[in-house]
Scaffold this active site. Structure first.
Site, mmCIF file in Angstrom:
data_model
loop_
_atom_site.group_PDB
_atom_site.id
_atom_site.type_symbol
_atom_site.label_atom_id
_atom_site.label_comp_id
_atom_site.label_asym_id
_atom_site.label_seq_id
_atom_site.Cartn_x
_atom_site.Cartn_y
_atom_site.Cartn_z
ATOM 1 N N GLU A 13 -4.875 -8.752 -0.619
ATOM 2 C CA GLU A 13 -5.649 -8.153 0.227
ATOM 3 C C GLU A 13 -6.475 -8.182 0.091
ATOM 4 O O GLU A 13 -7.468 -7.508 -0.809
ATOM 5 C CB GLU A 13 -4.957 -6.795 0.976
ATOM 6 C CG GLU A 13 -3.636 -7.235 1.838
ATOM 7 C CD GLU A 13 -3.356 -5.914 2.486
ATOM 8 O OE1 GLU A 13 -4.423 -5.659 3.313
ATOM 9 O OE2 GLU A 13 -2.676 -6.064 2.887
ATOM 10 N N GLU B 284 0.815 -1.133 -0.378
ATOM 11 C CA GLU B 284 0.170 0.132 0.042
ATOM 12 C C GLU B 284 0.722 1.211 0.014
ATOM 13 O O GLU B 284 0.581 2.094 0.671
ATOM 14 C CB GLU B 284 -0.526 0.092 1.354
ATOM 15 C CG GLU B 284 -1.940 -1.242 0.904
ATOM 16 C CD GLU B 284 -3.219 -1.136 1.730
ATOM 17 O OE1 GLU B 284 -3.116 -0.311 3.049
ATOM 18 O OE2 GLU B 284 -4.164 -1.971 1.290
HETATM 19 O O1 AHR Z 1 -5.359 -6.223 6.499
HETATM 20 C C1 AHR Z 1 -4.863 -4.548 7.289
HETATM 21 C C2 AHR Z 1 -4.900 -3.892 6.773
HETATM 22 O O2 AHR Z 1 -5.326 -3.794 5.501
HETATM 23 C C3 AHR Z 1 -3.205 -4.186 6.389
HETATM 24 O O3 AHR Z 1 -2.207 -4.117 7.102
HETATM 25 C C4 AHR Z 1 -2.953 -2.929 5.055
HETATM 26 O O4 AHR Z 1 -2.673 -3.277 4.028
HETATM 27 C C5 AHR Z 1 -4.390 -2.479 4.937
HETATM 28 O O5 AHR Z 1 -4.761 -1.851 4.635
#
Ligand code: AHR
Length: 523
Positions: free
Chosen positions: A327, A204
């Site tokens: 994710e 991110e």
């Molecule tokens: O999964 C939780 C968080 O969500 C992670 O650390 C991040 O990459 C995302 O914003």
């Protein structure tokens, strides 16, 4: 298998002879859907890595959830809790991402090697400012992945790291030589190099990983990737940190400027019931509006994958670069009474349905989506497993991943669905969501989700190119939309044998309970 009444069967055959656009609506809260399965038209291989897991140094994701240490009273093997280890081994997760997430861009891997009592204590400033004692470091992670049979995906630190730190990490993990780094690994207890399958350059980077602009980050990807100099047979696949949901410009810039330096490009998308980060909605105790809204937001993944893929196609028409949805999952308000920074949430039948929807979407786009990692594996967000001290419970999401195991490395089969919409308030979603594959076991597997929480769905599948002789399956459902497995009642939502499927001449009929996920196996 239960046989359906002759009258009903005849009626369905008449419908099947005409257009699939029409379907009858029997009385008694039952809907009908028509599907066509082309077993004679094999599509793309479904990379097993789409069933990947993710474990971050966040709350009890690692400490307490996976790692209790060798001196714990909780039964463990070399510090890994036995119950969680066994459950994950049985789940056959193909790949495990670590150490973050946002944590990755603050993590310095050398903090987590060497004697445990000499490792530094740091602050996990991303997740609650808690002390990180680094007891679970690189060797512990590699050992855990090996123990559950998963390949490894290490997310490197670009935000506060350096190209040298990443290059050293790769050499430490993969080198069979007598270099100082390889010897240091040996001195720390690992003689043979490990296989490093995936390596991400930051996480991110548009946000917690450094608030970068895509042009700047694209240059960093080129720089960091340049110094991963290992022979091809040991070289990890390199991922670039990709877009935040609908940021299509990020994809355009990354693919055009750094596409040739990477093997995969990531996408993050979380399903928020109310679509609002400040009011996500509770994990349990919700009504039908939250049910359908969550499903409808989960379905948004299809549009994201399609649109990002289309941009990638422009710069990578041969689809060499994978789209890695590293994710994904449901994100709710934290459980009352828990530390909000630990992202603890209960997991219900609603999570099972959205897991099935997301996996189906990845299967439909198997030619481009070749890795995905649900967030997260244990105790965090849409987890497979919840623990509390010595207790452990498997969630409905765990069971969906278990039911979809035959899809790992299977071949996708075209499946068209014509189902009545399920509507509530201003929301409308397809009544049935589905995917099909021919497994490595030679069987054809059909995954069917009935999104309607009230109505049974009678599904008739016209099967082309397969003379199936028998059908069996499993069903996951429960009495309530927010049914969950708790430590007191751990088996409330659990797969059961499915008896409501019948083979006809070139057809398969199945009666899907309301709010259910069904997996059928055709022989
Ligand atoms: O999964 C939780 C968080 O969500 C992670 O650390 C991040 O990459 C995302 O914003």
């Amino acid at each position: 298998m239960r046989s359906i009444p002759t009258l009903l069967f005849t009626g369905l055959l008449i419908l099947a002879g005409g257009s699939f656009a029409a379907y009858a609506k029997p009385a008694g809260g039952t809907e009908q859907a028509k599907l066509v399965l082309r077993a004679d038209k094999p599509g793309s291989k479904i990379d097993r890595d789409i069933f990947g897991q993710f474990s971050e140094h966040l709350g009890a994701g690692i400490y307490g959830g996976i790692w209790v240490g060798p001196n714990s009273d909780i039964p463990n093997t070399d510090g890994y809790r036995n119950d969680v280890l066994a459950a994950l081994k049985a789940l056959r997760g193909p790949v495990l991402r670590w150490p973050g997430g946002c944590f990755a861009d603050l993590y310095h891997w050398r903090d987590g090697i060497g004697p445990r009592d000499k490792r530094p204590v740091r602050l996990n400033t991303t997740w609650g400012g808690v002390e990180e004692n680094n007891a679970f470091g690189l060797h512990e992670f590699m050992g855990f992945a090996e123990a559950i049979g998963a390949d490894v995906y290490v997310n490197a630190n670009v935000g506060t790291g350096s190209p040298k730190e990443v290059a050293d990490l790769v050499e430490y993990i993969t080198s069979p030589s007598h270099s100082a780094l390889a010897e240091e690994r040996r001195a720390n207890g690992r003689a043979e190099p490990w296989k490093l399958r995936w390596l991400a350059m930051g996480n991110e980077t548009w946000g917690c990983g450094g608030n970068m602009r895509p042009e700047y980050y694209a240059d960093l990807v080129r720089q960091y990737a340049t110094f991963v100099r290992v022979p091809d047979e040991r070289k990890p696949k390199i991922l670039a940190s990709g877009a935040n949901s609908e940021d299509y410009n990020w994809t355009k810039v990354l693919m055009s400027r750094a596409g040739q330096y990477i093997d995969a490009y990531s996408l993050h998308y979380y399903t928020l019931p109310e679509g609002d980060w400040s009011h996500k909605g509770p994990a349990t105790g919700f009504g039908e509006k939250a049910w359908i809204e969550t499903l409808s937001h989960a379905l948004k993944m299809e549009e994201l994958v399609r649109k990002h893929s289309a941009i990638m196609d422009k710069y990578d028409p041969k689809r060499r670069v994978a789209l890695a949805v590293d994710e994904w999952g449901n994100w709710y308000d934290p459980e009352p009474g828990t530390n909000p920074a630990f992202l603890v949430q209960q997991n219900t039948l609603r999570d099972a349905l959205t897991a099935a929807i997301n996996i189906d979407i990845f299967v439909h786009h198997a030619d481009r989506v070749r890795m995905a990692n649900i967030a997260q594996m244990v105790n965090v967000l849409q987890a497979m497993i919840l623990t509390d001290g010595p207790r452990m419970v498997l969630t409905p999401t765990y069971y969906v991943f278990q039911m979809y195991q035959p899809f790992q490395d299977a071949t996708a089969l075209p499946l068209t669905v014509n189902a009545p919409a399920y509507r509530f308030g201003s929301f409308s979603v397809p009544g049935v969501y589905a995917a099909a594959a021919r497994g490595k076991d030679g069987l054809v597997h059909v995954a069917l989700a009935n999104l309607d929480p009230h109505r049974v769905m009678q599904v008739t599948i016209q099967i082309d190119g397969l003379a199936a002789r028998s059908v069996d399956g499993q069903v996951l459902t429960a009495d309530a939309m927010d049914a969950a497995n708790t430590f007191a009642a751990p088996d409330r939502v659990k797969p059961a044998p499915f008896g409501d499927a019948t083979l006809g001449k070139g057809t398969l009929t199945a009666t899907l309970p309301a709010k259910s996920v069904v997996m059928l196996n055709l022989r």
